[in-house]
Write an enzyme that holds these catalytic residues in place. Sequence first.
Site, PDB file in Angstrom:
ATOM      1  N   ARG A 230     -28.144  -9.155  38.044  1.00  0.00           N
ATOM      2  CA  ARG A 230     -27.798  -9.884  36.807  1.00  0.00           C
ATOM      3  C   ARG A 230     -26.577  -9.261  36.142  1.00  0.00           C
ATOM      4  NH1 ARG A 230     -33.179  -9.359  33.749  1.00  0.00           N
ATOM      5  NH2 ARG A 230     -32.036 -10.224  31.996  1.00  0.00           N
TER       6      ARG A 230
ATOM      7  N   ARG B 156     -38.621  -3.246  28.594  1.00  0.00           N
ATOM      8  CA  ARG B 156     -38.792  -4.388  27.683  1.00  0.00           C
ATOM      9  C   ARG B 156     -40.146  -5.082  27.860  1.00  0.00           C
ATOM     10  NH1 ARG B 156     -34.552  -9.207  27.574  1.00  0.00           N
ATOM     11  NH2 ARG B 156     -34.915  -9.262  29.829  1.00  0.00           N
TER      12      ARG B 156
ATOM     13  N   LYS C 291     -29.179  -9.423  22.638  1.00  0.00           N
ATOM     14  CA  LYS C 291     -28.889 -10.753  22.091  1.00  0.00           C
ATOM     15  C   LYS C 291     -30.136 -11.387  21.480  1.00  0.00           C
ATOM     16  CE  LYS C 291     -27.365 -12.395  26.024  1.00  0.00           C
ATOM     17  NZ  LYS C 291     -27.589 -11.196  26.872  1.00  0.00           N
TER      18      LYS C 291
ATOM     19  N   ARG D 168     -40.941  -9.434  31.990  1.00  0.00           N
ATOM     20  CA  ARG D 168     -40.295 -10.567  32.651  1.00  0.00           C
ATOM     21  C   ARG D 168     -40.126 -10.324  34.138  1.00  0.00           C
ATOM     22  NH1 ARG D 168     -35.275 -12.481  29.006  1.00  0.00           N
ATOM     23  NH2 ARG D 168     -34.261 -12.472  31.041  1.00  0.00           N
TER      24      ARG D 168
ATOM     25  N   ARG E 218     -21.988 -19.169  29.441  1.00  0.00           N
ATOM     26  CA  ARG E 218     -21.984 -18.008  30.333  1.00  0.00           C
ATOM     27  C   ARG E 218     -20.892 -18.106  31.391  1.00  0.00           C
ATOM     28  NH1 ARG E 218     -27.512 -16.184  29.740  1.00  0.00           N
ATOM     29  NH2 ARG E 218     -28.058 -14.516  31.141  1.00  0.00           N
TER      30      ARG E 218
HETATM   31  P1  AP5 Z   1     -32.997  -8.105  24.342  1.00  0.00           P
HETATM   32  O1  AP5 Z   1     -32.747  -8.475  22.923  1.00  0.00           O
HETATM   33  O2  AP5 Z   1     -34.174  -8.720  25.032  1.00  0.00           O
HETATM   34  O3  AP5 Z   1     -31.651  -8.334  25.204  1.00  0.00           O
HETATM   35  P2  AP5 Z   1     -30.913  -9.668  25.653  1.00  0.00           P
HETATM   36  O4  AP5 Z   1     -29.448  -9.406  25.505  1.00  0.00           O
HETATM   37  O5  AP5 Z   1     -31.460 -10.864  24.960  1.00  0.00           O
HETATM   38  O6  AP5 Z   1     -31.294  -9.658  27.190  1.00  0.00           O
HETATM   39  P3  AP5 Z   1     -31.769 -10.822  28.167  1.00  0.00           P
HETATM   40  O7  AP5 Z   1     -32.265 -10.123  29.398  1.00  0.00           O
HETATM   41  O8  AP5 Z   1     -32.715 -11.764  27.527  1.00  0.00           O
HETATM   42  O9  AP5 Z   1     -30.429 -11.511  28.443  1.00  0.00           O
HETATM   43  P4  AP5 Z   1     -30.056 -12.297  29.659  1.00  0.00           P
HETATM   44  O10 AP5 Z   1     -28.743 -12.812  29.163  1.00  0.00           O
HETATM   45  O11 AP5 Z   1     -29.978 -11.600  30.950  1.00  0.00           O
HETATM   46  O12 AP5 Z   1     -31.289 -13.262  29.887  1.00  0.00           O
HETATM   47  P5  AP5 Z   1     -31.488 -14.816  29.654  1.00  0.00           P
HETATM   48  O13 AP5 Z   1     -32.876 -15.017  29.248  1.00  0.00           O
HETATM   49  O14 AP5 Z   1     -30.388 -15.357  28.810  1.00  0.00           O
HETATM   50  O15 AP5 Z   1     -33.068  -6.506  24.424  1.00  0.00           O
HETATM   51  C1  AP5 Z   1     -33.355  -5.838  25.652  1.00  0.00           C
HETATM   52  C2  AP5 Z   1     -34.285  -4.630  25.400  1.00  0.00           C
HETATM   53  O16 AP5 Z   1     -33.568  -3.643  24.646  1.00  0.00           O
HETATM   54  C3  AP5 Z   1     -35.527  -4.953  24.570  1.00  0.00           C
HETATM   55  O17 AP5 Z   1     -36.603  -4.214  25.052  1.00  0.00           O
HETATM   56  C4  AP5 Z   1     -35.146  -4.522  23.131  1.00  0.00           C
HETATM   57  O18 AP5 Z   1     -36.285  -4.115  22.367  1.00  0.00           O
HETATM   58  C5  AP5 Z   1     -34.220  -3.353  23.398  1.00  0.00           C
HETATM   59  N1  AP5 Z   1     -33.140  -3.220  22.397  1.00  0.00           N
HETATM   60  C6  AP5 Z   1     -32.427  -4.234  21.818  1.00  0.00           C
HETATM   61  N2  AP5 Z   1     -31.491  -3.732  20.964  1.00  0.00           N
HETATM   62  C7  AP5 Z   1     -31.621  -2.365  21.023  1.00  0.00           C
HETATM   63  C8  AP5 Z   1     -30.926  -1.282  20.379  1.00  0.00           C
HETATM   64  N3  AP5 Z   1     -29.914  -1.494  19.520  1.00  0.00           N
HETATM   65  N4  AP5 Z   1     -31.319  -0.022  20.674  1.00  0.00           N
HETATM   66  C9  AP5 Z   1     -32.345   0.224  21.557  1.00  0.00           C
HETATM   67  N5  AP5 Z   1     -33.034  -0.766  22.185  1.00  0.00           N
HETATM   68  C10 AP5 Z   1     -32.672  -2.037  21.936  1.00  0.00           C
HETATM   69  O19 AP5 Z   1     -31.249 -15.396  31.118  1.00  0.00           O
HETATM   70  C11 AP5 Z   1     -32.179 -15.224  32.164  1.00  0.00           C
HETATM   71  C12 AP5 Z   1     -31.748 -16.050  33.380  1.00  0.00           C
HETATM   72  O20 AP5 Z   1     -31.716 -17.461  33.037  1.00  0.00           O
HETATM   73  C13 AP5 Z   1     -30.337 -15.780  33.921  1.00  0.00           C
HETATM   74  O21 AP5 Z   1     -30.327 -14.681  34.816  1.00  0.00           O
HETATM   75  C14 AP5 Z   1     -29.993 -17.110  34.587  1.00  0.00           C
HETATM   76  O22 AP5 Z   1     -30.607 -17.228  35.834  1.00  0.00           O
HETATM   77  C15 AP5 Z   1     -30.619 -18.136  33.658  1.00  0.00           C
HETATM   78  N6  AP5 Z   1     -29.676 -18.576  32.608  1.00  0.00           N
HETATM   79  C16 AP5 Z   1     -29.837 -18.404  31.240  1.00  0.00           C
HETATM   80  N7  AP5 Z   1     -28.802 -18.922  30.571  1.00  0.00           N
HETATM   81  C17 AP5 Z   1     -27.962 -19.447  31.518  1.00  0.00           C
HETATM   82  C18 AP5 Z   1     -26.692 -20.095  31.444  1.00  0.00           C
HETATM   83  N8  AP5 Z   1     -26.080 -20.329  30.267  1.00  0.00           N
HETATM   84  N9  AP5 Z   1     -26.101 -20.486  32.606  1.00  0.00           N
HETATM   85  C19 AP5 Z   1     -26.703 -20.282  33.794  1.00  0.00           C
HETATM   86  N10 AP5 Z   1     -27.901 -19.644  33.932  1.00  0.00           N
HETATM   87  C20 AP5 Z   1     -28.517 -19.224  32.803  1.00  0.00           C
END
Ligand code: AP5
Length: 217
Positions: free
Chosen positions: A173, A129, A15, A162, A90
Site C-alpha cells: 500500500r 491499529r 487521515k 483490518r 488518489r
Molecule cells: P488512521 O487515522 O487510521 O490512518 P489513515 O491515514 O486513515 O490510514 P488508512 O489505512 O485508513 O488509509 P488508507 O489510505 O490506506 O486506507 P483506505 O481505507 O483509504 O491512523 C493509523 C493508526 O495510527 C491508528 O491506529 C491511529 O490511532 C494512529 N495514529 C493516528 N494519528 C496518530 C498520531 N498523530 N500519533 C500516533 N498515532 C497516530 O483505503 C483502503 C483500500 O481501499 C486501498 O488500499 C484501496 O484498495 C481502496 N481505496 C480506497 N480509496 C480508494 C481510491 N480513492 N481509489 C482507489 N482505491 C481506493
Amino acid sequence: MGKYIILLGPPGAGKGTQAQIIAKEFGLAHVSSGDLFRENLKNQTELGKLAQGYMNRGELVPDDVTIAMVKERISRPDCAQGVLLDGFPRTPAQADALEKVLAELGGKVSCVPYISVAPDVLIERLSGRWTCPACGNVYHEKYNPPKSAGKCDKDGSELIQREDDKPATVERRIRVYMEQTAPLIQYYQDRNLLVEVDGTQSIESVSQQMLAAIRKG
Ligand code: AP5
C-alpha cells in the site's frame, strides 16, 4: 456553497483519525472512499466483491468505479453543507474528475491538508491499529488505546484489525501510494491549496494545525 476539503497522506498517516475531529468541527459530511468500499464489502454488493481483490492486495480499485461511487455519495443531501474527503482522490485522474463533479455542484476544493509521515512510522501505526466495526472510530494499542481493552469507547463494540493491515500488504500500500498518489502533492501545490502538516506530532497537535489551516483556506 459547500466547503470541500481533501485530506491527503499515506496509509496510516492519520487521515481517518483527523477526519472524525475536523468533520465534527466544521459540520461537514465525512466521506472516506475506503469506508465506502468496506461497507460494500460487508453488504456483499457487486462493487464490494469487485473491490475486495484490489484491497486485499493493497492496490487501488480502478478509477472509473471509484469515481462513480464517490460522485454518487457527494451528491446526496447530507453533503450540501460540504464534504471532508478522506482517501479520495488518489490519482490525478480522480482529482480531475472531482474538479468536474464539484463544478457541476457549484463548488470547488478550498484546502488540501497533507499529513506527512515517514514509511517506518506508518508500518508501526498500521500494525497496532484497531477499528470499531460499528462506528469506524480508530485506536492504536500504544498511541491511542481505548479506555477498556478491545472495546470501543463510543459504543462498546468489539474492536477489529483490518484485513489489509498485514505487514506485506501495508508495504505494498505504501509503494502504491508513492507511485500513484504522491503526485497529487505537486498537483495541489500548483493550485495553491496544499498545506503540509507534520503527522508525527501528537494527534492533538496535528488537529490544531489542520483546523487552523482550514479556517484560513
Ligand atoms: P488512521 O487515522 O487510521 O490512518 P489513515 O491515514 O486513515 O490510514 P488508512 O489505512 O485508513 O488509509 P488508507 O489510505 O490506506 O486506507 P483506505 O481505507 O483509504 O491512523 C493509523 C493508526 O495510527 C491508528 O491506529 C491511529 O490511532 C494512529 N495514529 C493516528 N494519528 C496518530 C498520531 N498523530 N500519533 C500516533 N498515532 C497516530 O483505503 C483502503 C483500500 O481501499 C486501498 O488500499 C484501496 O484498495 C481502496 N481505496 C480506497 N480509496 C480508494 C481510491 N480513492 N481509489 C482507489 N482505491 C481506493
